[in-house]
Design a protein around this motif. Structure first.
Motif, PDB file in Angstrom:
ATOM      1  N   GLY A  34       0.805  -1.214   0.000  1.00  0.00           N
ATOM      2  CA  GLY A  34       0.000   0.000   0.000  1.00  0.00           C
ATOM      3  C   GLY A  34       0.838   1.262   0.000  1.00  0.00           C
ATOM      4  N   GLY A  35       2.145   1.139  -0.275  1.00  0.00           N
ATOM      5  CA  GLY A  35       3.028   2.294  -0.305  1.00  0.00           C
ATOM      6  C   GLY A  35       3.017   2.983  -1.652  1.00  0.00           C
ATOM      7  N   ASP A  36       4.166   3.519  -2.041  1.00  0.00           N
ATOM      8  CA  ASP A  36       4.259   4.347  -3.239  1.00  0.00           C
ATOM      9  C   ASP A  36       4.736   3.586  -4.471  1.00  0.00           C
ATOM     10  OD1 ASP A  36       3.486   6.626  -1.784  1.00  0.00           O
ATOM     11  OD2 ASP A  36       5.551   6.944  -1.094  1.00  0.00           O
ATOM     12  N   PHE A  37       4.845   2.274  -4.389  1.00  0.00           N
ATOM     13  CA  PHE A  37       5.417   1.506  -5.491  1.00  0.00           C
ATOM     14  C   PHE A  37       4.683   1.749  -6.811  1.00  0.00           C
ATOM     15  CE2 PHE A  37       5.755  -2.327  -8.124  1.00  0.00           C
ATOM     16  CZ  PHE A  37       7.128  -2.531  -8.144  1.00  0.00           C
ATOM     17  N   GLU A  38       3.359   1.677  -6.806  1.00  0.00           N
ATOM     18  CA  GLU A  38       2.617   1.801  -8.058  1.00  0.00           C
ATOM     19  C   GLU A  38       2.657   3.216  -8.619  1.00  0.00           C
ATOM     20  OE1 GLU A  38      -1.197   0.023  -8.334  1.00  0.00           O
ATOM     21  OE2 GLU A  38      -0.614  -1.816  -7.292  1.00  0.00           O
ATOM     22  N   ALA A  39       2.924   4.193  -7.771  1.00  0.00           N
ATOM     23  CA  ALA A  39       3.032   5.580  -8.249  1.00  0.00           C
ATOM     24  C   ALA A  39       4.332   5.803  -9.012  1.00  0.00           C
ATOM     25  CB  ALA A  39       2.939   6.550  -7.075  1.00  0.00           C
ATOM     26  N   GLY A  40       5.294   4.937  -8.815  1.00  0.00           N
ATOM     27  CA  GLY A  40       6.559   5.055  -9.525  1.00  0.00           C
ATOM     28  C   GLY A  40       7.632   4.213  -8.884  1.00  0.00           C
ATOM     29  N   HIS A  41       8.316   3.404  -9.714  1.00  0.00           N
ATOM     30  CA  HIS A  41       9.381   2.551  -9.209  1.00  0.00           C
ATOM     31  C   HIS A  41      10.412   2.342 -10.303  1.00  0.00           C
ATOM     32  CE1 HIS A  41       6.123  -0.121 -10.751  1.00  0.00           C
ATOM     33  NE2 HIS A  41       7.144  -0.701 -11.388  1.00  0.00           N
ATOM     34  N   ILE A  42      11.539   1.759  -9.948  1.00  0.00           N
ATOM     35  CA  ILE A  42      12.581   1.474 -10.925  1.00  0.00           C
ATOM     36  C   ILE A  42      12.042   0.442 -11.919  1.00  0.00           C
ATOM     37  CG2 ILE A  42      14.891   0.502 -11.243  1.00  0.00           C
ATOM     38  CD1 ILE A  42      15.653   1.653  -8.537  1.00  0.00           C
ATOM     39  N   PRO A  43      12.184   0.693 -13.221  1.00  0.00           N
ATOM     40  CA  PRO A  43      11.625  -0.225 -14.228  1.00  0.00           C
ATOM     41  C   PRO A  43      12.058  -1.675 -14.012  1.00  0.00           C
ATOM     42  CG  PRO A  43      12.368   1.791 -15.285  1.00  0.00           C
ATOM     43  CD  PRO A  43      12.821   1.868 -13.844  1.00  0.00           C
ATOM     44  N   ARG A 124      16.108   9.509 -13.406  1.00  0.00           N
ATOM     45  CA  ARG A 124      16.224   8.279 -14.197  1.00  0.00           C
ATOM     46  C   ARG A 124      14.839   7.709 -14.510  1.00  0.00           C
ATOM     47  NH1 ARG A 124      21.464   6.959 -14.720  1.00  0.00           N
ATOM     48  NH2 ARG A 124      22.939   7.797 -13.193  1.00  0.00           N
ATOM     49  N   ASP A 125      14.814   6.738 -15.419  1.00  0.00           N
ATOM     50  CA  ASP A 125      13.549   6.170 -15.880  1.00  0.00           C
ATOM     51  C   ASP A 125      12.734   5.614 -14.719  1.00  0.00           C
ATOM     52  OD1 ASP A 125      14.253   6.800 -18.445  1.00  0.00           O
ATOM     53  OD2 ASP A 125      14.858   4.757 -18.997  1.00  0.00           O
ATOM     54  N   VAL A 126      11.433   5.804 -14.801  1.00  0.00           N
ATOM     55  CA  VAL A 126      10.503   5.347 -13.768  1.00  0.00           C
ATOM     56  C   VAL A 126       9.358   4.605 -14.442  1.00  0.00           C
ATOM     57  CG1 VAL A 126       8.842   6.088 -12.018  1.00  0.00           C
ATOM     58  CG2 VAL A 126      11.085   7.184 -12.150  1.00  0.00           C
ATOM     59  N   GLU A 127       8.872   3.574 -13.778  1.00  0.00           N
ATOM     60  CA  GLU A 127       7.741   2.779 -14.253  1.00  0.00           C
ATOM     61  C   GLU A 127       6.613   2.918 -13.242  1.00  0.00           C
ATOM     62  OE1 GLU A 127       8.226  -1.390 -16.262  1.00  0.00           O
ATOM     63  OE2 GLU A 127       8.083  -1.695 -14.106  1.00  0.00           O
ATOM     64  N   THR A 128       5.380   2.945 -13.702  1.00  0.00           N
ATOM     65  CA  THR A 128       4.231   3.052 -12.794  1.00  0.00           C
ATOM     66  C   THR A 128       3.373   1.796 -12.877  1.00  0.00           C
ATOM     67  OG1 THR A 128       2.903   4.175 -14.481  1.00  0.00           O
ATOM     68  CG2 THR A 128       4.184   5.572 -12.970  1.00  0.00           C
ATOM     69  N   GLY A 129       2.439   1.690 -11.937  1.00  0.00           N
ATOM     70  CA  GLY A 129       1.546   0.540 -11.909  1.00  0.00           C
ATOM     71  C   GLY A 129       2.132  -0.612 -11.120  1.00  0.00           C
ATOM     72  N   PRO A 130       1.422  -1.729 -11.085  1.00  0.00           N
ATOM     73  CA  PRO A 130       1.914  -2.891 -10.332  1.00  0.00           C
ATOM     74  C   PRO A 130       3.109  -3.521 -11.018  1.00  0.00           C
ATOM     75  CG  PRO A 130      -0.060  -3.449 -11.557  1.00  0.00           C
ATOM     76  CD  PRO A 130       0.100  -1.973 -11.695  1.00  0.00           C
ATOM     77  N   SER A 131       3.802  -4.331 -10.293  1.00  0.00           N
ATOM     78  CA  SER A 131       4.964  -5.023 -10.845  1.00  0.00           C
ATOM     79  C   SER A 131       4.540  -5.982 -11.942  1.00  0.00           C
ATOM     80  CB  SER A 131       5.686  -5.801  -9.744  1.00  0.00           C
ATOM     81  OG  SER A 131       6.689  -6.635 -10.301  1.00  0.00           O
ATOM     82  N   GLY A 132       5.323  -6.005 -13.021  1.00  0.00           N
ATOM     83  CA  GLY A 132       5.043  -6.934 -14.103  1.00  0.00           C
ATOM     84  C   GLY A 132       5.838  -8.217 -13.995  1.00  0.00           C
ATOM     85  N   VAL A 133       6.578  -8.372 -12.895  1.00  0.00           N
ATOM     86  CA  VAL A 133       7.418  -9.551 -12.717  1.00  0.00           C
ATOM     87  C   VAL A 133       6.548 -10.769 -12.428  1.00  0.00           C
ATOM     88  CG1 VAL A 133       9.214 -10.610 -11.297  1.00  0.00           C
ATOM     89  CG2 VAL A 133       9.374  -8.198 -11.909  1.00  0.00           C
ATOM     90  N   GLU A 134       6.791 -11.828 -13.154  1.00  0.00           N
ATOM     91  CA  GLU A 134       6.067 -13.072 -12.927  1.00  0.00           C
ATOM     92  C   GLU A 134       7.036 -14.145 -12.461  1.00  0.00           C
ATOM     93  OE1 GLU A 134       4.006 -14.173 -16.429  1.00  0.00           O
ATOM     94  OE2 GLU A 134       2.722 -12.383 -16.468  1.00  0.00           O
ATOM     95  N   GLY A 135       6.604 -14.924 -11.488  1.00  0.00           N
ATOM     96  CA  GLY A 135       7.438 -16.004 -10.983  1.00  0.00           C
ATOM     97  C   GLY A 135       7.458 -17.175 -11.955  1.00  0.00           C
ATOM     98  N   GLY A 136       8.203 -18.170 -11.597  1.00  0.00           N
ATOM     99  CA  GLY A 136       8.300 -19.350 -12.442  1.00  0.00           C
ATOM    100  C   GLY A 136       9.544 -19.302 -13.292  1.00  0.00           C
TER     101      GLY A 136
END
Length: 232
Positions: A34-43, A124-136
């Motif tokens: 619930g923090g600031d991750f989706e507002a902007g994070h390292i791509p 530097r570049d910033v990405e927004t929204g939830p993480s797109g990383v998928e496990g597996g």
């Protein structure tokens, strides 16, 4: 990068910007849900709430092996992954990630010097929204815990009053003095513990202070190379 004795424990923002798309690099933001991750994070970052590395009971200091394995694999960390951790709180939780991975034998992990603060300040570049990383597709194999890098109550009790050891309380001053219990049943500090809050090792831009500055701080606390240090 400053001339630290162990430069290999850190990476700089410039290095990370050049290696974000390397297939064996996984960037992890340590944060609260619930923090600031989706507002902007390292791509390309994956979000890892701090409690995840403590285990599902949220009272453990380290997640047990099965939970650690499941969680690290879910955020794309395998045995051959170079992990770069960062956070928004002076590298406190990124350093916890570094410690837990080392505890389970995964030494290919670095802390981003300056964390989100420095990355954002440099534009530097910033990405927004939830993480797109998928496990597996990866396998994380916890090694037997490295108990040599941890202290515990028995170890701590054994060195109280010893000239060969230093007990370092890195909490806030109010916690050290007992003015703030933080909900604990007892207040105060371990007998003989020296005090300096951990944030004093970090500069204003959230990078770690220079090796010379940290050495001076350590010596002021009685911490010298021949001493065994217990930190809490």
């Amino acid at each position: 990068m400053a001339d630290y004795p162990r430069n290999d424990l850190l990476v700089e923002t410039e290095w990370l910007a050049e290696h974000l798309t390397d297939p064996n690099v996984r960037v992890i933001e340590m944060a609260q849900e619930g923090g600031d991750f989706e507002a902007g994070h390292i791509p390309g970052s994956a979000l890892s709430p701090t409690w995840q590395i403590k285990g599902s009971e949220k009272t453990r200091l380290v997640a047990p092996p099965d939970e650690a394995k499941e969680w690290f694999e879910s955020v794309g960390i395998g045995d051959d992954t170079l992990v770069v951790g960062y956070d928004r709180f002076h590298s406190r939780d990124a350093s916890r990630l570094w410690w837990v991975l080392n505890y389970y034998g995964h030494t290919s992990v670095r802390v981003l010097n300056g964390g989100w603060t420095k990355w954002a300040a440099e534009g530097r570049d910033v990405e927004t929204g939830p993480s797109g990383v998928e496990g597996g597709g990866v396998t994380f194999t916890p090694q037997p815990p490295d108990h040599a890098i941890e202290s515990d109550v028995d170890k701590l009790k054994a060195v109280i009053g010893s000239d060969d050891a230093v007990i370092w309380d890195v909490r806030t001053e109010d916690e050290y003095t007992g003015a703030n219990s933080r909900g604990n049943a007892r207040v105060g500090h371990v007998p003989g513990a020296v005090f300096l809050e951990w944030v004093n090792l970090v500069a204003g831009d959230d990078t770690f202070k220079s090796a010379a500055e940290i050495e001076e701080i350590a010596r002021g606390l009685g911490i010298t190379p021949e001493k065994q240090v217990h930190v809490y």
